[in-house]
Design an enzyme around this catalytic site. Structure first.
Site, PDB file in Angstrom:
ATOM      1  NE  ARG A   1      -1.869   8.637  -9.827  1.00 15.39           N
ATOM      2  CZ  ARG A   1      -2.584   8.278  -8.761  1.00 15.39           C
ATOM      3  NH1 ARG A   1      -1.983   7.847  -7.678  1.00 15.39           N
ATOM      4  NH2 ARG A   1      -3.897   8.368  -8.766  1.00 15.39           N
TER       5      ARG A   1
ATOM      6  CD  GLU B   1      -3.037   1.003   0.335  1.00 15.17           C
ATOM      7  OE1 GLU B   1      -2.429   1.676  -0.516  1.00 15.17           O
ATOM      8  OE2 GLU B   1      -4.240   1.163   0.580  1.00 15.17           O
ATOM      9  CG  ASP B   2      -0.825   4.885  -1.580  1.00 13.03           C
ATOM     10  OD1 ASP B   2      -1.591   4.298  -0.779  1.00 13.03           O
ATOM     11  OD2 ASP B   2      -1.239   5.728  -2.395  1.00 13.03           O
TER      12      ASP B   2
ATOM     13  CG  ASP C   1      -5.681   9.292   5.970  1.00 12.15           C
ATOM     14  OD1 ASP C   1      -6.235   9.465   7.068  1.00 12.15           O
ATOM     15  OD2 ASP C   1      -5.481  10.221   5.189  1.00 12.15           O
TER      16      ASP C   1
ATOM     17  CG  PHE D   1      -3.255  15.561   0.618  1.00 11.50           C
ATOM     18  CD1 PHE D   1      -4.157  14.519   0.739  1.00 11.50           C
ATOM     19  CD2 PHE D   1      -2.696  15.825  -0.632  1.00 11.50           C
ATOM     20  CE1 PHE D   1      -4.499  13.747  -0.363  1.00 11.50           C
ATOM     21  CE2 PHE D   1      -3.039  15.058  -1.737  1.00 11.50           C
ATOM     22  CZ  PHE D   1      -3.943  14.026  -1.606  1.00 11.50           C
TER      23      PHE D   1
HETATM   24  P1  XMP Z   1      -7.589   5.330   4.292  1.00 12.78           P
HETATM   25  O1  XMP Z   1      -8.193   6.549   4.935  1.00 12.78           O
HETATM   26  O2  XMP Z   1      -8.642   4.406   3.781  1.00 12.78           O
HETATM   27  O3  XMP Z   1      -6.852   5.921   3.051  1.00 12.78           O
HETATM   28  O4  XMP Z   1      -6.586   4.666   5.172  1.00 12.78           O
HETATM   29  C1  XMP Z   1      -6.016   5.182   2.305  1.00 12.78           C
HETATM   30  C2  XMP Z   1      -5.999   5.714   0.900  1.00 12.78           C
HETATM   31  O5  XMP Z   1      -6.272   7.107   0.854  1.00 12.78           O
HETATM   32  C3  XMP Z   1      -5.385   7.785   0.019  1.00 12.78           C
HETATM   33  N1  XMP Z   1      -4.651   8.814   0.814  1.00 12.78           N
HETATM   34  C4  XMP Z   1      -3.816   9.702   0.310  1.00 12.78           C
HETATM   35  N2  XMP Z   1      -3.420   9.905  -0.958  1.00 12.78           N
HETATM   36  N3  XMP Z   1      -2.043  11.681  -0.220  1.00 12.78           N
HETATM   37  C5  XMP Z   1      -2.533  10.900  -1.223  1.00 12.78           C
HETATM   38  O6  XMP Z   1      -2.136  11.086  -2.373  1.00 12.78           O
HETATM   39  C6  XMP Z   1      -2.394  11.534   1.090  1.00 12.78           C
HETATM   40  O7  XMP Z   1      -1.931  12.270   1.967  1.00 12.78           O
HETATM   41  C7  XMP Z   1      -3.338  10.484   1.358  1.00 12.78           C
HETATM   42  N4  XMP Z   1      -3.904  10.052   2.496  1.00 12.78           N
HETATM   43  C8  XMP Z   1      -4.693   9.027   2.139  1.00 12.78           C
HETATM   44  C9  XMP Z   1      -4.471   6.724  -0.536  1.00 12.78           C
HETATM   45  O8  XMP Z   1      -4.912   6.410  -1.839  1.00 12.78           O
HETATM   46  C10 XMP Z   1      -4.617   5.531   0.354  1.00 12.78           C
HETATM   47  O9  XMP Z   1      -4.509   4.299  -0.336  1.00 12.78           O
HETATM   48 MG    MG Z   2      -4.718   8.193  -4.105  1.00 15.33          MG
END
Ligand code: XMP
Ligand code: MG
Length: 174
Positions: free
Chosen positions: A165, A99-100, A103, A152
């Site tokens: 990206r 995962e990237d 959050d 963010f």
């Molecule tokens: P959750 O809230 O489900 O979020 O844990 C996970 C997904 O939300 C996106 N995400 C971000 N993408 N910058 C981004 O470009 C951020 O700061 C950010 N925070 C959450 C991301 O796609 C991740 O898989």
């Molecule tokens: Mg995203």
């Protein structure tokens, strides 16, 4: 140039590369004698995945899935949609989700339930970034790149309204 006009750099190309090498060695140690199956969560994790697999000196297989939890918004909608499923079965495999960023944890929680139901031999998570202060659901992260504060971030696969990206580093909005 990439760097001019971008926001403050939080994590440099060099820092990312060094951390990924360390994660690769840790994963190699943990999966020695096995053949892990890495699952990349598109789109954000595509660059992390590409660098991570090359840092793991083991035979491995990989696959991709895609989810959408944000649309173009920066705040989570709380709903996760599976946009593209895996091509390969994972039953009996040593699965590692890549995962990237974690959050709220909603996306990863959804993915863990989805994949657990397919009965892999094991299921772990590698995440490049985590924002622990934002967590709504506790989720395990076995291999973590960097813990960051609540800002963010974008670059290195992560987008700002689909752009940026391709930045080779991770940065936050000024
Ligand atoms: P959750 O809230 O489900 O979020 O844990 C996970 C997904 O939300 C996106 N995400 C971000 N993408 N910058 C981004 O470009 C951020 O700061 C950010 N925070 C959450 C991301 O796609 C991740 O898989
Ligand atoms: Mg995203």
């Amino acid at each position: 140039m990439f760097r001019s006009g971008a926001g403050r750099v939080q994590i440099s190309q060099e820092q990312i590369a060094a951390r990924i090498q360390a994660l690769g060695q840790e994963i190699k140690r943990d999966y020695e004698g096995q053949e892990p199956h890495l699952v990349c969560v598109l789109n954000g994790a595509f660059i992390f995945m590409a660098d991570l697999v090359r840092a793991i000196d083991l035979p491995l297989t990989l696959d991709f899935l895609a989810v959408s939890s944000y649309g173009n918004a920066e705040k989570t909608s709380g709903e996760v949609e599976l946009i593209k499923d895996l091509r390969l079965p994972i039953a009996g495999r040593q699965v590692l989700i890549v995962e990237d960023i974690v959050d709220t944890g909603i996306t990863l929680n959804y993915l863990l339930r989805l994949l657990e139901a397919r009965q892999p031999a094991s299921l772990r998570v590698a995440a490049l970034l985590s924002k622990p202060s934002r967590r709504q659901i506790e989720v395990p992260i076995h291999y973590l790149g960097f813990e960051i504060e609540d800002a963010f971030v974008y670059g290195y696969g992560l987008d700002r309204a689909q752009r940026d990206r391709n930045l080779p580093f991770i940065t936050s909005q000024a």
